[in-house]
Motif scaffolding. Sequence first.
Motif, mmCIF file in Angstrom:
data_model
loop_
_atom_site.group_PDB
_atom_site.id
_atom_site.type_symbol
_atom_site.label_atom_id
_atom_site.label_comp_id
_atom_site.label_asym_id
_atom_site.label_seq_id
_atom_site.Cartn_x
_atom_site.Cartn_y
_atom_site.Cartn_z
ATOM 1 N N GLY A 206 0.808 -1.202 0.000
ATOM 2 C CA GLY A 206 0.000 0.000 0.000
ATOM 3 C C GLY A 206 0.847 1.260 0.000
ATOM 4 N N ASN A 207 2.167 1.081 0.132
ATOM 5 C CA ASN A 207 3.039 2.254 0.239
ATOM 6 C C ASN A 207 3.304 2.860 -1.128
ATOM 7 O OD1 ASN A 207 5.858 3.479 0.154
ATOM 8 N ND2 ASN A 207 5.440 3.354 2.328
ATOM 9 N N VAL A 208 3.261 4.187 -1.191
ATOM 10 C CA VAL A 208 3.367 4.859 -2.494
ATOM 11 C C VAL A 208 4.754 4.656 -3.104
ATOM 12 C CG1 VAL A 208 3.941 7.095 -1.470
ATOM 13 C CG2 VAL A 208 2.901 7.007 -3.716
ATOM 14 N N ILE A 209 5.782 4.629 -2.272
ATOM 15 C CA ILE A 209 7.136 4.433 -2.821
ATOM 16 C C ILE A 209 7.284 3.004 -3.333
ATOM 17 C CG2 ILE A 209 9.601 4.519 -2.334
ATOM 18 C CD1 ILE A 209 9.062 6.540 -0.166
ATOM 19 N N ALA A 210 6.778 2.038 -2.558
ATOM 20 C CA ALA A 210 6.880 0.644 -2.981
ATOM 21 C C ALA A 210 6.141 0.421 -4.297
ATOM 22 C CB ALA A 210 6.323 -0.278 -1.902
ATOM 23 N N ARG A 211 4.960 1.033 -4.416
ATOM 24 C CA ARG A 211 4.219 0.903 -5.678
ATOM 25 C C ARG A 211 5.032 1.489 -6.812
ATOM 26 N NH1 ARG A 211 -1.763 0.998 -5.456
ATOM 27 N NH2 ARG A 211 -2.322 -0.031 -3.528
ATOM 28 N N GLY A 212 5.627 2.643 -6.566
ATOM 29 C CA GLY A 212 6.445 3.279 -7.601
ATOM 30 C C GLY A 212 7.632 2.427 -7.997
ATOM 31 N N ARG A 213 8.191 1.701 -7.024
ATOM 32 C CA ARG A 213 9.360 0.901 -7.315
ATOM 33 C C ARG A 213 9.012 -0.399 -8.043
ATOM 34 N NH1 ARG A 213 14.198 1.297 -4.991
ATOM 35 N NH2 ARG A 213 14.680 -0.170 -6.634
ATOM 36 N N LEU A 214 7.803 -0.924 -7.809
ATOM 37 C CA LEU A 214 7.470 -2.242 -8.339
ATOM 38 C C LEU A 214 6.597 -2.190 -9.590
ATOM 39 C CD1 LEU A 214 6.696 -4.202 -5.050
ATOM 40 C CD2 LEU A 214 8.807 -4.168 -6.325
ATOM 41 N N LYS A 215 5.708 -1.190 -9.670
ATOM 42 C CA LYS A 215 4.773 -1.174 -10.793
ATOM 43 C C LYS A 215 5.484 -0.805 -12.089
ATOM 44 C CE LYS A 215 0.261 -0.839 -8.832
ATOM 45 N NZ LYS A 215 -0.942 -0.077 -8.560
ATOM 46 N N GLY A 216 5.157 -1.533 -13.139
ATOM 47 C CA GLY A 216 5.743 -1.259 -14.448
ATOM 48 C C GLY A 216 7.180 -1.701 -14.581
ATOM 49 N N VAL A 217 7.697 -2.410 -13.588
ATOM 50 C CA VAL A 217 9.095 -2.846 -13.635
ATOM 51 C C VAL A 217 9.149 -4.313 -14.069
ATOM 52 C CG1 VAL A 217 11.120 -3.338 -12.230
ATOM 53 C CG2 VAL A 217 9.875 -1.207 -11.919
ATOM 54 N N GLY A 218 9.908 -4.589 -15.116
ATOM 55 C CA GLY A 218 10.080 -5.965 -15.575
ATOM 56 C C GLY A 218 8.803 -6.579 -16.081
ATOM 57 N N VAL A 219 8.135 -5.902 -17.010
ATOM 58 C CA VAL A 219 6.837 -6.396 -17.495
ATOM 59 C C VAL A 219 7.039 -7.613 -18.400
ATOM 60 C CG1 VAL A 219 4.775 -5.839 -18.811
ATOM 61 C CG2 VAL A 219 5.804 -4.127 -17.332
ATOM 62 N N LEU A 220 6.354 -8.687 -18.043
ATOM 63 C CA LEU A 220 6.432 -9.941 -18.795
ATOM 64 C C LEU A 220 5.063 -10.188 -19.421
ATOM 65 C CD1 LEU A 220 7.950 -12.665 -19.368
ATOM 66 C CD2 LEU A 220 6.980 -13.494 -17.244
ATOM 67 N N ASP A 221 5.012 -10.251 -20.765
ATOM 68 C CA ASP A 221 3.702 -10.462 -21.378
ATOM 69 C C ASP A 221 3.366 -11.945 -21.447
ATOM 70 O OD1 ASP A 221 4.357 -11.375 -24.356
ATOM 71 O OD2 ASP A 221 5.775 -9.823 -23.753
ATOM 72 N N VAL A 222 2.104 -12.228 -21.687
ATOM 73 C CA VAL A 222 1.606 -13.599 -21.611
ATOM 74 C C VAL A 222 2.351 -14.493 -22.599
ATOM 75 C CG1 VAL A 222 -0.419 -15.063 -21.859
ATOM 76 C CG2 VAL A 222 -0.656 -12.780 -20.909
ATOM 77 N N ALA A 223 2.501 -14.023 -23.856
ATOM 78 C CA ALA A 223 3.103 -14.864 -24.893
ATOM 79 C C ALA A 223 4.527 -15.249 -24.505
ATOM 80 C CB ALA A 223 3.091 -14.109 -26.225
ATOM 81 N N THR A 224 5.310 -14.274 -24.024
ATOM 82 C CA THR A 224 6.687 -14.574 -23.644
ATOM 83 C C THR A 224 6.722 -15.535 -22.463
ATOM 84 O OG1 THR A 224 7.073 -12.276 -24.212
ATOM 85 C CG2 THR A 224 8.915 -13.476 -23.271
ATOM 86 N N ALA A 225 5.832 -15.295 -21.491
ATOM 87 C CA ALA A 225 5.810 -16.159 -20.314
ATOM 88 C C ALA A 225 5.574 -17.605 -20.724
ATOM 89 C CB ALA A 225 4.724 -15.692 -19.346
ATOM 90 N N VAL A 226 4.642 -17.818 -21.656
ATOM 91 C CA VAL A 226 4.338 -19.182 -22.096
ATOM 92 C C VAL A 226 5.497 -19.733 -22.922
ATOM 93 C CG1 VAL A 226 2.784 -20.575 -23.504
ATOM 94 C CG2 VAL A 226 1.857 -18.806 -22.006
ATOM 95 N N ALA A 227 6.026 -18.907 -23.846
ATOM 96 C CA ALA A 227 7.073 -19.385 -24.739
ATOM 97 C C ALA A 227 8.343 -19.772 -23.988
ATOM 98 C CB ALA A 227 7.389 -18.309 -25.777
ATOM 99 N N TRP A 228 8.635 -19.057 -22.902
ATOM 100 C CA TRP A 228 9.873 -19.337 -22.176
ATOM 101 C C TRP A 228 9.672 -20.326 -21.040
ATOM 102 C CZ3 TRP A 228 14.913 -17.069 -22.632
ATOM 103 C CH2 TRP A 228 15.061 -16.329 -23.810
ATOM 104 N N GLY A 229 8.505 -20.907 -20.953
ATOM 105 C CA GLY A 229 8.280 -21.932 -19.938
ATOM 106 C C GLY A 229 8.248 -21.394 -18.527
ATOM 107 N N ALA A 230 7.839 -20.138 -18.385
ATOM 108 C CA ALA A 230 7.713 -19.605 -17.030
ATOM 109 C C ALA A 230 6.563 -20.296 -16.320
ATOM 110 C CB ALA A 230 7.460 -18.096 -17.079
ATOM 111 N N SER A 231 6.691 -20.472 -15.034
ATOM 112 C CA SER A 231 5.608 -21.092 -14.286
ATOM 113 C C SER A 231 5.552 -20.477 -12.900
ATOM 114 C CB SER A 231 5.810 -22.611 -14.203
ATOM 115 O OG SER A 231 7.072 -22.904 -13.661
#
Lengths: 381, 316
Positions: A206-231
């Motif tokens: 809920g912290n504004v700084i934590a949200r700023g640090r985590l949101k939009g960082v290292g975005v992994l899209d669905v297709a890549t996640a599936v293609a690279w065998g992420a689980s």
Amino acid sequence: MAIEVESRTPVHDEDGRAVEELVLNVGPAHPSTHGVCRIIAHLDGEVVTRAEPVIGYLHRGIEKMAENRTYLQIVPLTDRLDYVGSMYANWAYCRAVERLAGIGVPERAEYLRVITCELQRIASHMMSIGSTGADTGAFTMFVYAFDVRERVVELFEALTGSRLTYCYVRPGGVAADAPEGWLDDVRRVVGEMPARLAELDRLFFGNVIARGRLKGVGVLDVATAVAWGASGPVARGSGVGWDLRKSDTYSLYPRFDFDVPVGERGDAYDRARVRLWESVESCRIIEQALDQIEPGHVHAPGLPRLLKPRPGDAYDHIESARGSLGVYLVSDGSPRPYRMKVRSPAFCNLALLPLLAPGHTISDLVVILGSLDPVFGEVDR
Amino acid sequence: MSGLLWGMLFGLLAGIAIALAALFGVWWERKVAGRIQMRFGPQEAGPAGLLQTLADTIKLVLKEDITPRLADRRLYRIAPLVVFTPVAMSLAVIPFARGWAPFDTSVGVLFFLAVPSISVLGILLGGWASGNSYATLGGMRGAAQMVSYEVPRTLAVLSVVVLAGTLRPVLLLGRFQWWWILATLVGFVVYLISSIAEMNRGPFDLAEAESELVAGYFADYSGIRWAVFMMTEYGSVLAASLFGSVLFLGGGWPLSGALGVVVLLVKAVLIATLIIWVKWTLPRMRADQLMRFCWTVLTPLALVQLLIVGAVVPWL
């Protein structure tokens, strides 16, 4: 011996001055590499242009060692794969052995397996969420998450005598029945858990700084996640609703009512948040299991001490805290497996780092690495 | 001549005061952080662990003072002092009691704002001279951050100066009236936040950034030189807390004399506790977020504060 780092490439800026990329060696001894990961990061100022994980610093040859041990002797080895969640490797291995040798497991043992592994999920996710806090500089978050983890570890200590490598799940059942009153302790701890997790949610997510640090960082899209065998939470954070407990259900999971939380944006925030909500769902599963569990055997009766499965092979997988953890066993009829192969979710998830890191700053690099939640015992094996 | 002697004496006293403040400050921070994290903090050495920092200091003094092979030796060795000295100097202009400051000058407020800025050079030097990529990155971050945050900080302090109509801290404290606290509340918040950024503490400790740059500009320092960097941090907390309570909270008000000094110290400890509390609760910001926060939030706020004060003054 020094490992040769790739030669630096001279680049020219707009004014024609020769500038050099800064090659920064992160790890293997670095506070945020979650063990012994080494990352060779190419930096343009603070921005990462390339990040290459170098693994193998914790390689102990566990798969090879397994070839020289009997089936029962391998269980302690599997503890040392994912040392943040030993129960999973125990269970995945034992399921493969049981499939290979055709061993049935008593119901009470299955319940104990579900209870311990869901507790383990909470403990493991707390380590990950706490590290996310530490990576972003919120050390108090780390301590609070570890306090939650400690409750679970105390339960495991009472059950198995160990705090880290439990060796509890054995082929054909579990090592021992729960001591008197242990299940009541579990109920008490799990009952307190959702409130504590909600506190963590308020403190950090809920912290504004934590949200700023985590949101939009290292975005992994669905297709890549599936293609690279992420689980695991890495894939589910991107919205891939794939959880082996539901999609290839095993053990007693069909008997429980629980949800699989998924994220929307696939960033570090969603991955961490998915872990938090999975912990809440684990509490639900444990409470249902505690209601259903009945007295009985905890080990398949009449099982020989020296297992000699018929020649053949078997693969089985479970949903660990990091994703799809599989063990493949080949038997040649001897008391020792001919080959053991571990399908490690942490390894597959870590492979995404070079894809996710470029374009982010060095501060985000550690957050992205933390959000993939690698455990190097399992990556390097 | 007597000025020089007085200066040297003050230097010695300031050094001792900062050392004591660091001893107390580290202990206090550990205790407060311990409470925040459900721990006890130091307990064993001395009553309530009060001597723990002393034990740590002895350990640090006895440790080997390592200079890395790739370091620029002379710059590397001088950097801790370049960071420390300006912070110690800034203590000179603080009016500890009504009508008395160690160094009573007509531009005291300006002195307090300007002199600690020299520390930036030390951070840059330390970062650059270490010959280490992590340290260099830390030094660069520290420099960018400290220079930026000086703007809102100065503007916030300026609002009090406008109210008082003087840059002389002793006079400023003499003219203090209780309603100034309310009139400069926004400025106080801006001052506090930008002071935390100025002294490189969490959530603005980008130059050290334990989890990213390991320790940033002082990653390679060891022993007594490392201890000097640590002392500087607590010296800055002390200076910012003291000056903050003088400027925004009226120093020893409502008491005067020896009791006034006690009140001033209590206020300073309260501000320092707030600074510690913030550090141990919040995550660290990212460099670009830090800059955006400085220029789009803090600086406009400080300007609004100046506007408020500007509207009030003609009615006095």
